[in-house]
Design a protein around this motif. Structure first.
Motif, PDB file in Angstrom:
ATOM      1  N   ARG A  97       0.637  -1.338  -0.019  1.00 42.51           N
ATOM      2  CA  ARG A  97       0.065  -0.171  -0.142  1.00 42.51           C
ATOM      3  C   ARG A  97       0.986   1.453  -0.392  1.00 42.51           C
ATOM      4  O   ARG A  97       0.730   2.036  -0.401  1.00 42.51           O
ATOM      5  CB  ARG A  97      -1.184   0.235   1.200  1.00 42.51           C
ATOM      6  N   ARG A  98       1.633   1.477   0.604  1.00 46.09           N
ATOM      7  CA  ARG A  98       2.425   2.303   0.557  1.00 46.09           C
ATOM      8  C   ARG A  98       2.864   2.696  -0.757  1.00 46.09           C
ATOM      9  O   ARG A  98       3.333   3.891  -0.758  1.00 46.09           O
ATOM     10  CB  ARG A  98       4.572   1.630   1.872  1.00 46.09           C
ATOM     11  N   GLY A  99       3.462   1.854  -1.292  1.00 47.77           N
ATOM     12  CA  GLY A  99       4.483   1.784  -2.823  1.00 47.77           C
ATOM     13  C   GLY A  99       3.242   2.230  -3.560  1.00 47.77           C
ATOM     14  O   GLY A  99       3.630   3.134  -4.268  1.00 47.77           O
ATOM     15  N   LYS A 100       2.234   1.845  -3.311  1.00 48.17           N
ATOM     16  CA  LYS A 100       1.031   2.374  -4.496  1.00 48.17           C
ATOM     17  C   LYS A 100       0.531   3.644  -4.158  1.00 48.17           C
ATOM     18  O   LYS A 100       0.771   4.695  -5.018  1.00 48.17           O
ATOM     19  CB  LYS A 100      -0.673   1.653  -4.060  1.00 48.17           C
ATOM     20  N   PHE A 101       1.052   4.308  -2.975  1.00 47.76           N
ATOM     21  CA  PHE A 101       0.632   5.624  -2.746  1.00 47.76           C
ATOM     22  C   PHE A 101       1.526   6.238  -2.904  1.00 47.76           C
ATOM     23  O   PHE A 101       1.772   7.336  -3.067  1.00 47.76           O
ATOM     24  CB  PHE A 101       0.669   5.336  -0.491  1.00 47.76           C
ATOM     25  N   VAL A 102       2.731   6.459  -2.324  1.00 46.62           N
ATOM     26  CA  VAL A 102       4.000   6.947  -2.964  1.00 46.62           C
ATOM     27  C   VAL A 102       3.582   6.940  -4.807  1.00 46.62           C
ATOM     28  O   VAL A 102       3.943   8.389  -5.322  1.00 46.62           O
ATOM     29  CB  VAL A 102       4.905   6.232  -3.206  1.00 46.62           C
ATOM     30  N   VAL A 103       2.909   6.038  -5.728  1.00 50.56           N
ATOM     31  CA  VAL A 103       2.643   5.729  -7.022  1.00 50.56           C
ATOM     32  C   VAL A 103       1.933   7.022  -7.271  1.00 50.56           C
ATOM     33  O   VAL A 103       2.319   7.882  -8.553  1.00 50.56           O
ATOM     34  CB  VAL A 103       2.536   4.636  -7.757  1.00 50.56           C
ATOM     35  N   ILE A 104       0.331   6.693  -6.436  1.00 49.31           N
ATOM     36  CA  ILE A 104      -0.413   7.938  -6.829  1.00 49.31           C
ATOM     37  C   ILE A 104       0.546   9.207  -5.919  1.00 49.31           C
ATOM     38  O   ILE A 104       0.363  10.107  -7.129  1.00 49.31           O
ATOM     39  CB  ILE A 104      -1.728   7.717  -5.959  1.00 49.31           C
ATOM     40  N   LEU A 105       1.006   9.703  -5.626  1.00 46.22           N
ATOM     41  CA  LEU A 105       2.242  10.866  -5.090  1.00 46.22           C
ATOM     42  C   LEU A 105       2.894  11.069  -6.512  1.00 46.22           C
ATOM     43  O   LEU A 105       2.462  12.462  -6.706  1.00 46.22           O
ATOM     44  CB  LEU A 105       2.582  11.046  -3.725  1.00 46.22           C
TER      45      LEU A 105
END
Length: 121
Positions: A97-105
């Protein structure tokens, strides 16, 4: 316009330097899958750092030929946002989830820079 370009210099140069000097640590902290080799992340970091330096040259030496200006940054930013959003849509952006959040940012940042530059070109 210069504030946007200075923000983009910081975004790309700092991100590029981190990817050059500590690629595996940065990838692990961001929540992405660990690469087999650090060659790809370091190459991406070198490209980002090169773009940041190209923008800086354009700001410091306005008459310099070959510097990257706002019109050249629009496709760079929109293509980066497109590539990131492609993986978000397919669900293969990152394993955590942290990686997906970074990709979204990152996608939002690239889109923001791209649209701001379109508005000022």
């Amino acid at each position: 316009m210069q504030q946007i370009l200075w923000a983009e210099i910081l975004f790309k140069a700092i991100g590029g330097a981190i990817m050059i000097f500590a690629p595996v640590t940065a990838i692990r902290l961001a929540g992405f899958a660990r690469p087999v080799s650090s060659f790809g992340p370091r190459l991406l970091g070198a490209v980002f750092l090169g773009v940041g330096v190209g923008i800086w040259i354009g700001l410091q030496f306005p008459t310099a030929r070959g510097a990257i200006g706002p019109a050249g940054l629009v496709p760079i930013n929109l293509m980066a946002a497109g590539a990131l959003s492609y993986h978000l849509i397919l669900g293969s952006a990152a394993p955590s989830r942290r990686g997906k959040f970074v990709v979204i940012l990152l996608t939002i940042a690239f889109l923001g820079f791209g649209f701001l530059e379109i508005a000022h070109v």
